[in-house]
Design a protein around this motif. Structure first.
Motif, mmCIF file in Angstrom:
data_model
loop_
_atom_site.group_PDB
_atom_site.id
_atom_site.type_symbol
_atom_site.label_atom_id
_atom_site.label_comp_id
_atom_site.label_asym_id
_atom_site.label_seq_id
_atom_site.Cartn_x
_atom_site.Cartn_y
_atom_site.Cartn_z
ATOM 1 N N UNK A 165 0.847 -1.201 0.000
ATOM 2 C CA UNK A 165 0.000 0.000 0.000
ATOM 3 C C UNK A 165 0.877 1.243 0.000
ATOM 4 N N UNK A 166 1.958 1.256 0.777
ATOM 5 C CA UNK A 166 2.864 2.400 0.819
ATOM 6 C C UNK A 166 3.544 2.610 -0.523
ATOM 7 N N UNK A 167 3.948 1.520 -1.182
ATOM 8 C CA UNK A 167 4.600 1.625 -2.490
ATOM 9 C C UNK A 167 3.634 2.211 -3.512
ATOM 10 N N UNK A 168 2.398 1.717 -3.528
ATOM 11 C CA UNK A 168 1.394 2.236 -4.471
ATOM 12 C C UNK A 168 1.101 3.705 -4.169
ATOM 13 N N UNK A 169 0.930 4.050 -2.908
ATOM 14 C CA UNK A 169 0.649 5.438 -2.528
ATOM 15 C C UNK A 169 1.778 6.372 -2.916
ATOM 16 N N UNK A 170 3.019 5.953 -2.686
ATOM 17 C CA UNK A 170 4.177 6.756 -3.051
ATOM 18 C C UNK A 170 4.267 6.925 -4.563
ATOM 19 N N UNK A 171 3.973 5.856 -5.308
ATOM 20 C CA UNK A 171 3.986 5.934 -6.776
ATOM 21 C C UNK A 171 2.943 6.929 -7.285
ATOM 22 N N UNK A 172 1.757 6.885 -6.709
ATOM 23 C CA UNK A 172 0.688 7.815 -7.116
ATOM 24 C C UNK A 172 1.103 9.247 -6.807
ATOM 25 N N UNK A 173 1.685 9.483 -5.635
ATOM 26 C CA UNK A 173 2.094 10.841 -5.263
ATOM 27 C C UNK A 173 3.183 11.356 -6.194
#
Length: 135
Positions: A118-126
């Motif tokens: 979830x953190x990896x996906x969130x960081x990628x989106x940001x």
């Protein structure tokens, strides 16, 4: 006719640890030094501390003379029976059994470690949002 030597375990030797009854284990031999405690040049406490363990290193470190080594032979009552270490019990697992539980293990791991993806996906989106904003 050969002399039969009595064999002792460390448990047996360690039970003899008083001023009246003191045994020590040195170089694989068991010595009853009860009658020698008062005469020992290093004091009786040195011998009493040597009970319940193999005191070979302490004996060698003290630098005993040849005479001392000859004297101790009169106190020898047997040999130390070193017990082999216990053999660990092995668990036998077949390869089929290992792969049978694989989906269950993956599901459990995904439930346990959900924060990392979830953190990896969130960081990628940001990062993607910031990149597009600069254009």
């Amino acid at each position: 006719m050969p002399t039969i030597t009595k064999l002792y375990t460390m448990e047996e030797a360690s039970q003899h640890n008083t001023n009246e009854d003191c045994w020590v284990v040195i170089d694989g031999k068991v010595y009853d030094v009860s009658s020698y405690l008062d005469e020992h040049p290093g004091g009786d406490d040195v011998l009493l501390r040597a009970t319940g363990k193999d005191a070979t290193d302490e004996f060698e470190d003290a630098g005993h003379s040849k005479t001392a080594r000859e004297l101790m032979e009169q106190f020898c009552i047997g040999e130390f029976l070193e017990m082999p270490p216990p053999i660990p019990e092995l668990e036998i697992v077949s390869k089929n059994q290992e792969f049978k539980n694989l989906p269950h293990k993956i599901l459990n791991m995904s439930k346990q470690y959900w924060a990392v993806p979830v953190a990896v996906v969130g960081l990628s989106v940001a990062i993607g949002f910031l990149y597009l904003r600069k254009k």
